[in-house]
Scaffold this active site. Sequence first.
Site, mmCIF file in Angstrom:
data_model
loop_
_atom_site.group_PDB
_atom_site.id
_atom_site.type_symbol
_atom_site.label_atom_id
_atom_site.label_comp_id
_atom_site.label_asym_id
_atom_site.label_seq_id
_atom_site.Cartn_x
_atom_site.Cartn_y
_atom_site.Cartn_z
ATOM 1 N N HIS A 1 0.851 -1.192 0.000
ATOM 2 C CA HIS A 1 0.000 0.000 0.000
ATOM 3 C C HIS A 1 0.883 1.237 0.000
ATOM 4 O O HIS A 1 1.949 1.231 0.613
ATOM 5 C CB HIS A 1 -0.903 0.013 1.242
ATOM 6 C CG HIS A 1 -2.071 0.914 1.095
ATOM 7 N ND1 HIS A 1 -2.010 2.252 1.412
ATOM 8 C CD2 HIS A 1 -3.322 0.689 0.637
ATOM 9 C CE1 HIS A 1 -3.192 2.796 1.154
ATOM 10 N NE2 HIS A 1 -3.997 1.884 0.690
ATOM 11 N N ASP B 1 -7.938 -5.455 0.063
ATOM 12 C CA ASP B 1 -8.423 -6.287 -1.042
ATOM 13 C C ASP B 1 -8.051 -7.753 -0.910
ATOM 14 O O ASP B 1 -8.498 -8.578 -1.696
ATOM 15 C CB ASP B 1 -7.871 -5.749 -2.368
ATOM 16 C CG ASP B 1 -8.462 -4.405 -2.687
ATOM 17 O OD1 ASP B 1 -9.653 -4.222 -2.428
ATOM 18 O OD2 ASP B 1 -7.726 -3.521 -3.172
HETATM 19 N N1 CMC Z 1 4.132 -7.468 -4.753
HETATM 20 C C1 CMC Z 1 5.471 -7.434 -4.920
HETATM 21 N N2 CMC Z 1 6.231 -6.336 -4.774
HETATM 22 C C2 CMC Z 1 5.609 -5.195 -4.441
HETATM 23 C C3 CMC Z 1 4.209 -5.147 -4.246
HETATM 24 C C4 CMC Z 1 3.473 -6.339 -4.406
HETATM 25 N N3 CMC Z 1 2.145 -6.332 -4.251
HETATM 26 N N4 CMC Z 1 3.832 -3.884 -3.933
HETATM 27 C C5 CMC Z 1 4.962 -3.144 -3.926
HETATM 28 N N5 CMC Z 1 6.030 -3.945 -4.233
HETATM 29 C C6 CMC Z 1 7.438 -3.532 -4.287
HETATM 30 C C7 CMC Z 1 7.724 -2.760 -5.565
HETATM 31 O O1 CMC Z 1 8.189 -3.601 -6.601
HETATM 32 C C8 CMC Z 1 8.780 -1.769 -5.102
HETATM 33 O O2 CMC Z 1 10.008 -2.447 -5.072
HETATM 34 P P1 CMC Z 1 11.360 -1.615 -5.396
HETATM 35 O O3 CMC Z 1 11.488 -0.580 -4.312
HETATM 36 O O4 CMC Z 1 12.433 -2.663 -5.344
HETATM 37 O O5 CMC Z 1 11.174 -1.019 -6.753
HETATM 38 C C9 CMC Z 1 8.387 -1.461 -3.656
HETATM 39 O O6 CMC Z 1 7.642 -2.610 -3.203
HETATM 40 C C10 CMC Z 1 7.528 -0.215 -3.504
HETATM 41 O O7 CMC Z 1 6.439 -0.321 -4.399
HETATM 42 P P2 CMC Z 1 5.832 0.905 -5.215
HETATM 43 O O8 CMC Z 1 5.108 0.378 -6.415
HETATM 44 O O9 CMC Z 1 6.871 1.949 -5.418
HETATM 45 O O10 CMC Z 1 4.805 1.429 -4.141
HETATM 46 P P3 CMC Z 1 3.537 2.327 -4.429
HETATM 47 O O11 CMC Z 1 3.251 3.015 -3.163
HETATM 48 O O12 CMC Z 1 3.732 3.168 -5.648
HETATM 49 O O13 CMC Z 1 2.407 1.243 -4.776
HETATM 50 C C11 CMC Z 1 0.575 -0.223 -4.627
HETATM 51 C C12 CMC Z 1 1.392 0.855 -3.914
HETATM 52 C C13 CMC Z 1 -0.691 -0.513 -3.807
HETATM 53 C C14 CMC Z 1 0.119 0.280 -6.010
HETATM 54 C C15 CMC Z 1 1.450 -1.502 -4.764
HETATM 55 O O14 CMC Z 1 1.809 -1.982 -3.495
HETATM 56 C C16 CMC Z 1 0.744 -2.608 -5.565
HETATM 57 O O15 CMC Z 1 0.779 -2.587 -6.801
HETATM 58 N N6 CMC Z 1 0.053 -3.577 -4.866
HETATM 59 C C17 CMC Z 1 -0.724 -4.580 -5.546
HETATM 60 C C18 CMC Z 1 -2.066 -3.997 -5.949
HETATM 61 C C19 CMC Z 1 -3.000 -3.809 -4.782
HETATM 62 O O16 CMC Z 1 -3.163 -4.717 -3.965
HETATM 63 N N7 CMC Z 1 -3.656 -2.653 -4.729
HETATM 64 C C20 CMC Z 1 -4.663 -2.350 -3.714
HETATM 65 C C21 CMC Z 1 -4.298 -1.206 -2.849
HETATM 66 S S1 CMC Z 1 -5.380 -1.096 -1.411
HETATM 67 C C22 CMC Z 1 -6.927 -0.710 -2.035
HETATM 68 C C23 CMC Z 1 -7.002 0.656 -2.614
HETATM 69 O O17 CMC Z 1 -6.742 1.638 -1.895
HETATM 70 O O18 CMC Z 1 -7.359 0.774 -3.771
#
Ligand code: CMC
Length: 426
Positions: free
Chosen positions: A303, A360
């Site tokens: 998240h 989720d």
């Molecule tokens: N699985 C594997 N690696 C992950 C995941 C995951 N679900 N989420 C983040 N990471 C890694 C990512 O690869 C990155 O690694 P690095 O620093 O080596 O590049 C690090 O963790 C930080 O991730 P980010 O993408 O920079 O973080 P963000 O804050 O931009 O993204 C997120 C947040 C929710 C989009 C992401 O965690 C994700 O894609 N999760 C899966 C989708 C999901 O479950 N979304 C629902 C969110 S809660 C409901 C809502 O509010 O809508």
Amino acid sequence: MTATIGIDGKTAEYPVHQGSVGPEVIDIRKLYGNTGRFTFDPGFTSTASCESKITYIDGDQGILLHRGYPIEQLAEQSSFLEVAYLLLNGDLPSQTEHDEFKYLITRHTMVHEQLATFYRGFRRDAHPMAVMCGVVGALSAFYHDSTDIHDPKQREIACHRLIAKMPTIAAMAYKYSVGQPFLYPDNSLSYTGNFLRMTFGVPAEPYIINPVVEDALDKIFILHADHEQNASTSTVRLAGSSGANPFACIAAGIACLWGPAHGGANEAALEMLRTIGRPERIPEFIARAKNKDDPFRLMGFGHRVYKNYDPRAKVLGAAATKVLDTLGISDPVLDTARELERIALSDDYFIEKKLYPNVDFYSGIILSAIGFPTSMFTALFALARTTGWIAQWTEMMEDKEQKIGRPRQLYTGHPRRDYVPLNQRG
Ligand code: CMC
């Protein structure tokens, strides 16, 4: 308190605002005027876009408060309509206020009869979110009498209409996709009970509401009601900042919510768990999630704000067991989810990056047990989040400092160059 920012040997002071809780905020509104520079913050990881009194999140501690009340208390003790009132009005309602609000919302549950014709323009296999985007946007054509955003009474009526009609609209999207007749609302039922009946009932026989299912779905609605300035809420605010009517703004929010990184993750999470299929295959998927060359991510994990357990996931993890037990469903997906959570939470990659289950992760298991197809999951999220969107939109409309949202950019394209006629280009 102020913060000093110096560029080119010149410094200037910028006010630092202290919220009631949470980090201080440096007010950089005069930065461009003082320095001719913008800040660069794609994804708004360090930027507060507005002042708000509705929802507070402490991502490190895993705390979520609505108007000061912890989400766990609201999920356990309150009802969705009470939370809707709280988000909109700032305080929990008295019994009289509650009854009046319930009456108001109940009286708006029907949709214009002509809207049914509108649905028939969609393909039968249309995704419910595609239908929701279209139908909610179209509400401004059907309820033009509540689109004057400068009239507080019209704003209020539009808010009530949206909260009241969303279950009807979502249920109609489902009914249309399965080829069953639309059901009119039954105002003697609860907000959530009425939605269940409109979705799963048929005109030919009475629909008996299972109180455990009604309670679990109401909890899901509460847990999704608002979440501060997330992508779809910011979309609603940005759309609203131009003076667009609330129906159009909520349609914009629905479009944003649909994405798999946001609301679409509940659908993706269950599909992922089903693809994994059995606990023995988990290590393979954990390895894929850690592989930088593989776009796969563990859906329902991670998240932007929570660097701890999402408090909503805790409530839903417990509710999933209760619902499945009560309905007598033994779904191997729940075992896979629990094992995946256990393995991920003890894995260095997930520990280091502070990746925990989010809202989720378990919601899809409950929704599937209740009987919803995965394509409806995000539509249910939209139904519940409409309350938060509306509360945030109203707050913005009442904010004297509100301006049209207009971010700037770091331009890295061509500098000025002259047009070359087609026949002279190399
Ligand atoms: N699985 C594997 N690696 C992950 C995941 C995951 N679900 N989420 C983040 N990471 C890694 C990512 O690869 C990155 O690694 P690095 O620093 O080596 O590049 C690090 O963790 C930080 O991730 P980010 O993408 O920079 O973080 P963000 O804050 O931009 O993204 C997120 C947040 C929710 C989009 C992401 O965690 C994700 O894609 N999760 C899966 C989708 C999901 O479950 N979304 C629902 C969110 S809660 C409901 C809502 O509010 O809508």
